[in-house]
Every structure is written in structure tokens, then in C-alpha cells.
Design an enzyme around this catalytic site. Structure first.
Site, PDB file in Angstrom:
ATOM      1  N   ASP A  45       0.820  -1.206   0.000  1.00  0.00           N
ATOM      2  CA  ASP A  45       0.000   0.000   0.000  1.00  0.00           C
ATOM      3  C   ASP A  45       0.861   1.266   0.000  1.00  0.00           C
ATOM      4  O   ASP A  45       0.481   2.274  -0.587  1.00  0.00           O
ATOM      5  CB  ASP A  45      -0.929   0.001   1.209  1.00  0.00           C
ATOM      6  CG  ASP A  45      -2.112  -0.948   1.027  1.00  0.00           C
ATOM      7  OD1 ASP A  45      -2.331  -1.410  -0.103  1.00  0.00           O
ATOM      8  OD2 ASP A  45      -2.813  -1.203   2.021  1.00  0.00           O
ATOM      9  N   ASN A 122      -5.479   8.539   1.543  1.00  0.00           N
ATOM     10  CA  ASN A 122      -5.855   7.997   2.849  1.00  0.00           C
ATOM     11  C   ASN A 122      -6.317   9.078   3.813  1.00  0.00           C
ATOM     12  O   ASN A 122      -7.479   9.122   4.177  1.00  0.00           O
ATOM     13  CB  ASN A 122      -4.681   7.233   3.471  1.00  0.00           C
ATOM     14  CG  ASN A 122      -4.661   5.783   3.070  1.00  0.00           C
ATOM     15  OD1 ASN A 122      -5.553   5.309   2.381  1.00  0.00           O
ATOM     16  ND2 ASN A 122      -3.635   5.073   3.488  1.00  0.00           N
ATOM     17  N   ARG A 148      -8.437  20.758  21.876  1.00  0.00           N
ATOM     18  CA  ARG A 148      -7.175  20.620  22.603  1.00  0.00           C
ATOM     19  C   ARG A 148      -6.852  19.141  22.689  1.00  0.00           C
ATOM     20  O   ARG A 148      -7.690  18.351  23.107  1.00  0.00           O
ATOM     21  CB  ARG A 148      -7.276  21.235  23.999  1.00  0.00           C
ATOM     22  CG  ARG A 148      -7.271  22.746  24.019  1.00  0.00           C
ATOM     23  CD  ARG A 148      -7.643  23.295  25.384  1.00  0.00           C
ATOM     24  NE  ARG A 148      -7.501  24.746  25.429  1.00  0.00           N
ATOM     25  CZ  ARG A 148      -8.399  25.607  24.956  1.00  0.00           C
ATOM     26  NH1 ARG A 148      -9.505  25.152  24.397  1.00  0.00           N
ATOM     27  NH2 ARG A 148      -8.188  26.910  25.036  1.00  0.00           N
ATOM     28  N   ALA A 185      -6.615  11.867  20.834  1.00  0.00           N
ATOM     29  CA  ALA A 185      -6.378  12.104  22.264  1.00  0.00           C
ATOM     30  C   ALA A 185      -6.812  13.502  22.685  1.00  0.00           C
ATOM     31  O   ALA A 185      -6.014  14.302  23.195  1.00  0.00           O
ATOM     32  CB  ALA A 185      -4.908  11.865  22.600  1.00  0.00           C
TER      33      ALA A 185
END
Length: 267
Positions: A45, A122, A148, A185
Site C-alpha cells: 500500500d 488515505n 485541545r 487524544a
């Protein structure tokens, strides 16, 4: 028909590319790396992503075919021992293809230099070199949230199975002409709050990300990166262009997902 062979430098890939060149020449198929009708990638890929960016200025005229020489690739339909079968399919080619959506990226710089534009097969990610990234997110021109966290990932439907999936995004069928934004995150507490869920936007909507600090940001576009330049804003939207694959036996999207992530024995 004119064919380009785009391979990596691995021993297995070089061996397959050599056999492919010999077989294509014997079949009377012209090799042309500058103005091809079909680009055959030999590797995985990563090799196909590299070929996509190499030929991104001729997506309206070229179709891709992938041969994988290692583990099963998400974009590669042919195995390294199927060179002759692929050549036979090329000889019988009638122009059949399947196409997938792409992501367009516009980068504006705080120093007033000319904006850059890029395409991604992608995904694109925006992060800080170190510390927490703070950025305002706008959807279709309207303020949505102040983010944030570690960063943001904006992906295509086929790219939804890559980094997007790893950070908790949804796997999205390429039948949807849409893009997805997943938070990396994010910080959510009594002071800072984001949606905390992936967002999927249709083709007539767009995402604009404005980092609070223009310095020390890293912008990735598939395998390519922009860093060390003062980024003012990044705008993401479904591209007008699409990538096309020669549909000799193009594997169905959900078959790819199953074989890549579940791999149960169907026998």
C-alpha cells in the site's frame, strides 16, 4: 495501451517488476512511465500511495493496479505469483474501472506566502511537534469547537481503515462521497470540551482548522509532511478528482476490511 511499472527497491518487488516488464513486452503492451494509461504498482500500500502522488496530476487519465509482494495490501488486488494472469487481463482490457473519493487540502500560511494545495488518498493529520495542539474547528464556515489534544485526523472513506481507525474513527464505505474527522487524544474536562466523536461530512461541506499557534505544527498528507512553516489554517473537503482502479477483479471494500482486520476462515 501504455503501462507504467512503479515499484519499490525490495528484492521481491524488483524480481516481480522484472518479470512483469518481460511479460508485458512479449504481449505487445507498451511501457511508458511518462504518459501511461495504467500504472501497475509492485510492493504494498505504501508503494501505491507513492505512485498516486507521483501521478496525481493525471488522475483523469490513468487507472491503477496493485501487486503486493508481502502481506496482503488494502489497495493491491494481485499477488506476486499472478503476473501472467494480470498480463492476460491487461490484454483483454476494455476500460473497466472502479473509483474512490479523495481528500483535497488547502494550506494557508501565516507569513502570507502562497497557499499550498494537495490531494490525499488515505488521510491528513495535523499535530504539534511537542505539547498540546490547540485549534479552532469550523464546519462549512461556522465555528464548531475549540480543540485541545494531540491532533486531528481527516480521512477519506478508504483511508478510514488506516490511521483513522486506530484513533477510534468509523470505517466508512467508499460508496459515501464523504470525509471524516477523528480527534486524536482530545482533552475533555470541566474546562475544555470537544465533541469527542468522529464527524462525517458530505461533499458540499468542509472543515477548516485554525491552529492557535502557527509555529511548530506538523501537517501530514498521506506519507508527505509539511513542517517548519507557520500554518495559519488548513481547509479539507472532498476533492473533485477521484482515483480509479482497473476493475479486472477489484476486491470489494468490505471483503478487504474482513480480510485485513478479521481474517476468519471462510473455507
Amino acid at each position: 495501451m501504455k503501462v507504467s511499472i512503479y515499484g519499490n527497491n525490495g528484492q521481491a518487488s524488483v524480481k516481480v517488476a522484472t518479470a512483469l516488464k518481460k511479460g508485458l513486452t512479449a504481449a505487445g503492451i507498451e511501457l511508458d512511465s511518462l504518459d501511461p494509461d495504467i500504472v501497475i504498482t509492485v510492493g504494498g500500500d505504501g508503494t501505491l500511495l507513492s505512485a498516486f502522488h507521483h501521478y496525481s496530476d493525471r488522475l483523469d487519465r490513468v487507472r491503477f493496479v496493485g501487486i503486493h509482494t508481502g502481506h496482503l495490501g488494502f489497495y493491491t488486488d494481485w499477488r506476486d505469483y499472478e503476473v501472467q494472469e494480470l498480463i492476460d487481463s491487461l490484454v483483454e482490457d476494455n476500460g473497466q474501472s472502479v473509483s474512490y473519493p479523495l481528500l483535497t487540502i488547502k494550506v494557508e500560511y501565516a507569513d502570507g506566502t502562497h497557499p499550498d494545495k494537495a490531494l490525499a488518498l488515505n488521510e491528513s493529520t495535523i499535530k504539534k511537534v511537542s505539547g498540546t495542539m490547540v485549534a479552532d474547528v469550523y464546519i462549512k464556515g461556522e465555528f464548531f469547537e475549540s480543540f485541545r489534544g494531540d491532533g486531528l485526523c481527516i480521512s477519506t472513506p478508504t483511508g478510514s481503515t488506516a490511521y483513522n481507525k486506530a484513533v477510534g474513527g468509523a470505517v466508512l464505505s467508499p460508496q459515501f462521497n464523504a470525509i471524516q474527522m477523528a480527534e486524536i487524544a482530545s482533552i475533555n474536562n470541566l474546562v475544555f470540551r470537544t465533541l469527542g466523536s468522529p464527524l462525517i461530512l458530505p461533499a458540499d461541506e468542509w472543515i477548516r482548522v485554525e491552529p492557535a499557534s502557527s509555529a511548530n505544527n506538523v501537517l501530514m498528507c498521506d506519507q508527505l509532511s509539511i513542517e517548519g512553516r507557520p500554518i495559519k489554517a488548513i481547509t479539507y473537503q472532498i476533492a473533485q478528482q477521484r482515483i480509479s482502479f482497473a476493475e479486472y477483479r477489484h476486491t470489494h471494500f468490505w471483503q478487504r476490511v474482513e480480510s485485513s482486520f478479521i481474517g476468519r476462515d471462510n473455507g
